[in-house]
Enzyme design. Structure first.
Site, PDB file in Angstrom:
ATOM      1  N   SER A  53       0.820  -1.212   0.000  1.00 57.99           N
ATOM      2  CA  SER A  53       0.000   0.000   0.000  1.00 57.99           C
ATOM      3  C   SER A  53       0.855   1.263   0.000  1.00 57.99           C
ATOM      4  CB  SER A  53      -0.930   0.016   1.219  1.00 57.99           C
ATOM      5  OG  SER A  53      -1.886  -1.017   1.138  1.00 57.99           O
ATOM      6  N   GLY A 249      -2.671   3.705  -4.030  1.00 60.33           N
ATOM      7  CA  GLY A 249      -3.218   4.588  -5.050  1.00 60.33           C
ATOM      8  C   GLY A 249      -4.657   5.014  -4.825  1.00 60.33           C
ATOM      9  N   CYS A 275      -9.424  -1.907   3.587  1.00 61.89           N
ATOM     10  CA  CYS A 275      -8.654  -0.765   3.087  1.00 61.89           C
ATOM     11  C   CYS A 275      -9.059  -0.414   1.642  1.00 61.89           C
ATOM     12  CB  CYS A 275      -7.165  -1.052   3.217  1.00 61.89           C
ATOM     13  SG  CYS A 275      -6.133   0.442   3.150  1.00 61.89           S
ATOM     14  N   LEU A 276      -8.198  -0.611   0.669  1.00 60.62           N
ATOM     15  CA  LEU A 276      -8.579  -0.305  -0.708  1.00 60.62           C
ATOM     16  C   LEU A 276      -9.786  -1.141  -1.116  1.00 60.62           C
ATOM     17  CD1 LEU A 276      -7.868   1.264  -3.345  1.00 60.62           C
ATOM     18  CD2 LEU A 276      -6.600  -0.767  -4.045  1.00 60.62           C
ATOM     19  N   GLN A 279     -12.790   0.625  -0.011  1.00 59.52           N
ATOM     20  CA  GLN A 279     -13.084   1.783  -0.857  1.00 59.52           C
ATOM     21  C   GLN A 279     -13.684   1.356  -2.196  1.00 59.52           C
ATOM     22  OE1 GLN A 279      -9.173   3.432  -1.002  1.00 59.52           O
ATOM     23  NE2 GLN A 279      -9.148   3.940   1.180  1.00 59.52           N
ATOM     24  N   GLY A 319      -4.746   6.809   2.235  1.00 61.09           N
ATOM     25  CA  GLY A 319      -4.815   8.246   1.990  1.00 61.09           C
ATOM     26  C   GLY A 319      -6.146   8.693   1.421  1.00 61.09           C
ATOM     27  N   PHE A 320      -7.063   7.737   1.203  1.00 58.11           N
ATOM     28  CA  PHE A 320      -8.388   8.038   0.665  1.00 58.11           C
ATOM     29  C   PHE A 320      -9.447   7.467   1.605  1.00 58.11           C
ATOM     30  CE2 PHE A 320      -5.514   8.244  -2.855  1.00 58.11           C
ATOM     31  CZ  PHE A 320      -6.010   9.214  -3.704  1.00 58.11           C
ATOM     32  N   HIS A 359      -6.684  -2.240   9.134  1.00 59.06           N
ATOM     33  CA  HIS A 359      -6.063  -3.544   8.911  1.00 59.06           C
ATOM     34  C   HIS A 359      -6.219  -4.436  10.149  1.00 59.06           C
ATOM     35  CE1 HIS A 359      -3.123  -1.966   5.576  1.00 59.06           C
ATOM     36  NE2 HIS A 359      -4.359  -1.553   5.418  1.00 59.06           N
ATOM     37  N   GLU A 361      -5.531  -7.477  10.713  1.00 57.17           N
ATOM     38  CA  GLU A 361      -4.446  -8.420  11.017  1.00 57.17           C
ATOM     39  C   GLU A 361      -3.388  -7.791  11.912  1.00 57.17           C
ATOM     40  OE1 GLU A 361      -2.198  -5.870   8.532  1.00 57.17           O
ATOM     41  OE2 GLU A 361      -4.292  -6.494   8.462  1.00 57.17           O
TER      42      GLU A 361
END
Length: 384
Positions: A53, A249, A275-276, A279, A319-320, A359, A361
């Protein structure tokens, strides 16, 4: 071209230039470019540096000394360093852990990742907190050949993270099985807590090793697939559930993955995103995402589970975020960040679908949220 081996510089787009001593790879003009962010974890620099990430980012560690436990394969989140650069106050001159196989300096040098020490990381973190994450370049170029002014101008020509699909740069090239469980001291590759009789297809958007270990420990047999795998190919593997991983990203730039998530929602397969992946699920539901000022990077983020009202201290790296207003009528907010009120989790009422921004984990970080892997397994069992 020659380099100044005893001088490293980090330049930011706002005109700031900090100087220090180089370690890791000594990169000449133009050096390593990336978004500069700070991480507040006190431990776990090995996990931070190898977390996919962090692709495209230069990481500033707020802990004053880094490198004291060296480098060992048990703590890595991927096969090699992923961060674009590494910034520390002091690089430990001594490596003193019995598991260490090399020093941080040696590993970063071999991987081509530059580092800088001797930096006032407290002042730098404050600048990033007040001004937001910024583009930067870390270089060992001779100032007589590349001036500070020219270096800052070079920074301003580099791309930011918005609109960039970095997932393609970190995802695996082909599918593979994963069966290794959670690492425990003295019990490497320990047996999972539950029998691995649930088949989960995990999408690799930049997946961390310890997330895979967490899935196995909870009772899953895992097949990891590349980020671009069409939904129909994943479903052909007859999964009991689908996992959407973390990654780097801008989520809005990964349109193919959003399309895939939407297809899974239509199939009503159990779905868990981190996380991503969280999103991307938000976008697939019709929500929107936006860039945070300086993101959440560290192992001490307080999150409340709105169902239980319990507070978890969590490990985060993003970051998003998903816009909470855009979820109205589409999903139910399940977790919230107690620092800034941002979305940390959501679920679909009556459906085996949920996701979290952090996260669970916890590598590095506390283990307050590992129950989420069990929640996923319980949803799979109920669906079967």
């Amino acid at each position: 071209m020659s380099t100044t081996s005893d001088l490293a510089r980090l330049a930011l787009e706002d005109g700031t230039v900090v100087r220090g001593k180089p370690f890791g790879a000594r990169l000449d003009d133009p050096g390593a470019a990336g978004e500069v962010v700070f991480n507040t974890a006190l431990t776990g620099y090995e996990e931070v540096v190898t977390d996919p990430s962090y692709r495209g980012q230069i990481v500033v560690m707020t802990a004053p000394e880094i490198g004291n436990v060296g480098w060992n394969p048990d703590d890595l989140e991927s096969a090699h360093p992923r961060a674009a650069g590494f910034v520390v106050r002091e690089l430990s001159p001594v490596v003193s852990n019995w598991r260490s196989r090399a020093s941080l300096d040696e590993v970063l040098a071999e991987a081509g990742v530059p580092g800088i020490e001797g930096v006032d990381t407290r002042a730098l973190t404050r600048r990033l907190r007040d001004g937001g994450a910024m583009r930067g370049i870390l270089t060992c170029a001779d100032p007589s050949r590349l001036s500070d002014r020219a270096l800052v101008e070079a920074v301003r020509r580099t791309p930011g993270l918005e609109g960039r699909d970095l997932v393609r740069e970190v995802t695996c090239g082909a599918s593979y099985p994963w069966s290794e469980g959670v690492w425990r001291l003295g019990q490497k590759n320990s047996a999972p807590r539950r029998a691995p009789d649930r088949h989960v297809v995990a999408y690799d958007f930049g997946i961390k090793t310890n997330i895979l270990r967490g899935l196995v420990d909870a009772g899953c047999r895992v097949t990891v697939v590349p980020a671009t795998t069409p939904a129909k190919e994943a479903l052909a593997l007859a999964p009991d559930g689908i996992f959407l991983s973390n990654g780097p990203g801008d989520p809005a730039a990964v349109g193919y993955a959003v399309k895939t998530c939407r297809a899974f929602l239509d199939e009503k397969v159990p779905l868990f995103g981190i996380c991503l992946g969280h999103q991307l699920l938000g976008l697939a539901l019709g929500g929107t995402t936006y860039k945070l000022k300086f993101g959440h990077h560290g192992a001490n983020q307080p999150v409340m589970d709105l169902a239980t009202r319990k507070v978890e201290i969590t490990s985060q790296n993003h970051g998003f975020a998903v816009d909470v207003a855009s979820l109205a009528g589409k999903a139910e907010l399940s977790h919230v960040n107690l620092n800034d009120g941002t979305v940390e989790g959501m679920r679909l009422p009556g459906r085996p679908v949920f996701s979290v921004q952090y996260h669970p984990e916890a590598s590095p970080g506390p283990h307050d949220a590992t129950y989420l892997f069990d929640r996923f397994v319980e949803l799979i069992d109920a669906s079967r």
